[in-house]
Enzyme design. Sequence first.
Site, PDB file in Angstrom:
ATOM      1  N   HIS A 175       0.804  -1.228   0.000  1.00 58.28           N
ATOM      2  CA  HIS A 175       0.000   0.000   0.000  1.00 58.28           C
ATOM      3  C   HIS A 175       0.845   1.291   0.000  1.00 58.28           C
ATOM      4  CE1 HIS A 175      -3.022   2.874   1.727  1.00 58.28           C
ATOM      5  NE2 HIS A 175      -3.779   2.214   0.862  1.00 58.28           N
ATOM      6  N   SER A 231      -5.257  -5.075  -1.225  1.00 57.43           N
ATOM      7  CA  SER A 231      -6.417  -4.189  -1.274  1.00 57.43           C
ATOM      8  C   SER A 231      -7.010  -4.033  -2.665  1.00 57.43           C
ATOM      9  CB  SER A 231      -6.039  -2.815  -0.725  1.00 57.43           C
ATOM     10  OG  SER A 231      -4.989  -2.247  -1.485  1.00 57.43           O
ATOM     11  N   ASP A 288       0.227  -6.159   7.121  1.00 58.22           N
ATOM     12  CA  ASP A 288      -0.875  -5.200   7.091  1.00 58.22           C
ATOM     13  C   ASP A 288      -2.177  -5.987   6.900  1.00 58.22           C
ATOM     14  OD1 ASP A 288      -2.771  -3.288   6.365  1.00 58.22           O
ATOM     15  OD2 ASP A 288      -1.305  -2.017   5.359  1.00 58.22           O
ATOM     16  N   LYS A 337     -12.272  -0.012   8.130  1.00 55.83           N
ATOM     17  CA  LYS A 337     -12.799  -0.888   7.081  1.00 55.83           C
ATOM     18  C   LYS A 337     -13.864  -1.794   7.712  1.00 55.83           C
ATOM     19  CE  LYS A 337      -8.408  -0.112   4.807  1.00 55.83           C
ATOM     20  NZ  LYS A 337      -8.743   1.166   4.190  1.00 55.83           N
TER      21      LYS A 337
HETATM   22  C1  LIG Z   1      -3.581  -2.156   2.862  1.00 52.83           C
HETATM   23  C2  LIG Z   1      -3.888  -0.837   3.459  1.00 52.83           C
HETATM   24  N1  LIG Z   1      -3.129  -0.382   4.461  1.00 52.83           N
HETATM   25  C3  LIG Z   1      -3.367   0.809   5.036  1.00 52.83           C
HETATM   26  C4  LIG Z   1      -4.414   1.599   4.612  1.00 52.83           C
HETATM   27  C5  LIG Z   1      -4.628   2.929   5.272  1.00 52.83           C
HETATM   28  O1  LIG Z   1      -5.631   2.809   6.236  1.00 52.83           O
HETATM   29  P1  LIG Z   1      -6.565   4.070   6.596  1.00 52.83           P
HETATM   30  O2  LIG Z   1      -7.629   4.106   5.555  1.00 52.83           O
HETATM   31  O3  LIG Z   1      -7.045   3.772   7.964  1.00 52.83           O
HETATM   32  O4  LIG Z   1      -5.691   5.288   6.540  1.00 52.83           O
HETATM   33  C6  LIG Z   1      -5.252   1.162   3.601  1.00 52.83           C
HETATM   34  C7  LIG Z   1      -6.385   2.015   3.143  1.00 52.83           C
HETATM   35  O5  LIG Z   1      -6.890   1.936   2.085  1.00 52.83           O
HETATM   36  C8  LIG Z   1      -4.981  -0.095   2.988  1.00 52.83           C
HETATM   37  O6  LIG Z   1      -5.743  -0.555   1.986  1.00 52.83           O
END
Ligand SMILES: Cc1ncc(COP(=O)(O)O)c(C=O)c1O
Length: 377
Positions: free
Chosen positions: A121, A171, A196, A229
């Site tokens: 990400h 994601s 993650d 989420k």
């Molecule tokens: C894999 C991944 N890590 C971290 C994040 C960031 O999280 P947040 O939306 O709480 O900032 C996202 C958000 O889309 C994500 O998809």
Amino acid sequence: MSILDAHAEALSILDRRTRTRTLITRAGHDFASNDYLGLKQAPELRAAVADALARGVAIGAGGSRLLRGNDPEHEALESEAAAFFGSEAALWFSTGFAANSAIFSTLPATRDLIVHDALIHASAHEGMRLGKASCVSAPHNDVDGYADVIRTWRAAGGRGRVWIAVESLYSMDGDRAPLTDLVALAEREEAFLIIDEAHATGVFGRGGRGLADGLDGREYVMTLRTCGKALGCEGALVCLPNILARTLVNKARGFIFSTAPSPLMAAAVRASLRLIATQPERRDRLHALIAASAQIFADRIDVPPSGSQIIPVILGEDARTMRVAGAIQARGYDVRGIRPPTVPAGTSRLRISLTLNVDEDIVLGLAEAIAEAHTAT
Ligand SMILES: Cc1ncc(COP(=O)(O)O)c(C=O)c1O
């Protein structure tokens, strides 16, 4: 050229490449949010927030955690989260983006190597950009490729420690990391594994503990559980060894020089963690929808199952992806086109996200709308 003219020119270049983004008002059936369990509007969560307000929980923290902002709700959430996921400690950040920025910029040292998945990400990239360690991308989900990166770095004189960074559920592709093999690699290389769990928390694992369930608590593992989420709230819990939590508290600039997240939101996240643990029926319904949708998409639009609630329909070209997305939105289905740099060039796609905000009949309607938009555009 004035500053505004320069930015206007940069935007028009993006425009010519069909890469400009605009904010659009939410409309149509939800195939675009990450509210996988439909918790963001759940009556149980609303009731928990009303209850927290009634017992006097503050809305704002009023300062950094290191000053006056450290609230009993933050501490209660962190100790409940550590107990729930099985880690030695947990530290709560205002967003997953802030948490990843803090982790990657603070923990790996200058001499270290971060080997990360090619599809990791943007927030991890942000942290790596701010940090001082060497960062090398490994081919997606290719554990031998990760091992090659480490070998090459050592052969070139790399002497520091190795960090391996992955998402447990990607994601934009909805596929899973080979966690068992990655754990074996981390053990072999004496590396530290950062997992993650943004899209797996609440959806997979015992009581919604994610795909890394059972790994928390090991001294070479840390997990990130975002709360915006499936948990339907906001923020992110980093589950990690105590010594690393203390390091972040002492050294992570985004943690130190920032107002602490809302205590009221901490109370909401606590309630949400309890909900995912005690309401397996939400997860069961989502998994039934995932299975039914996989069949529908395979039959009607020839899209293979991803094995999760995230289903990419890869169209390739940016402009066509946005045209197809627009045609589907006009039929009342909120599906978004995803373009580079969010995904690699040439892989623009519709990202279909399955949540309990829709049912199987709506998914059927969506598949038909996609099939028609496909042939018409
Ligand atoms: C894999 C991944 N890590 C971290 C994040 C960031 O999280 P947040 O939306 O709480 O900032 C996202 C958000 O889309 C994500 O998809």
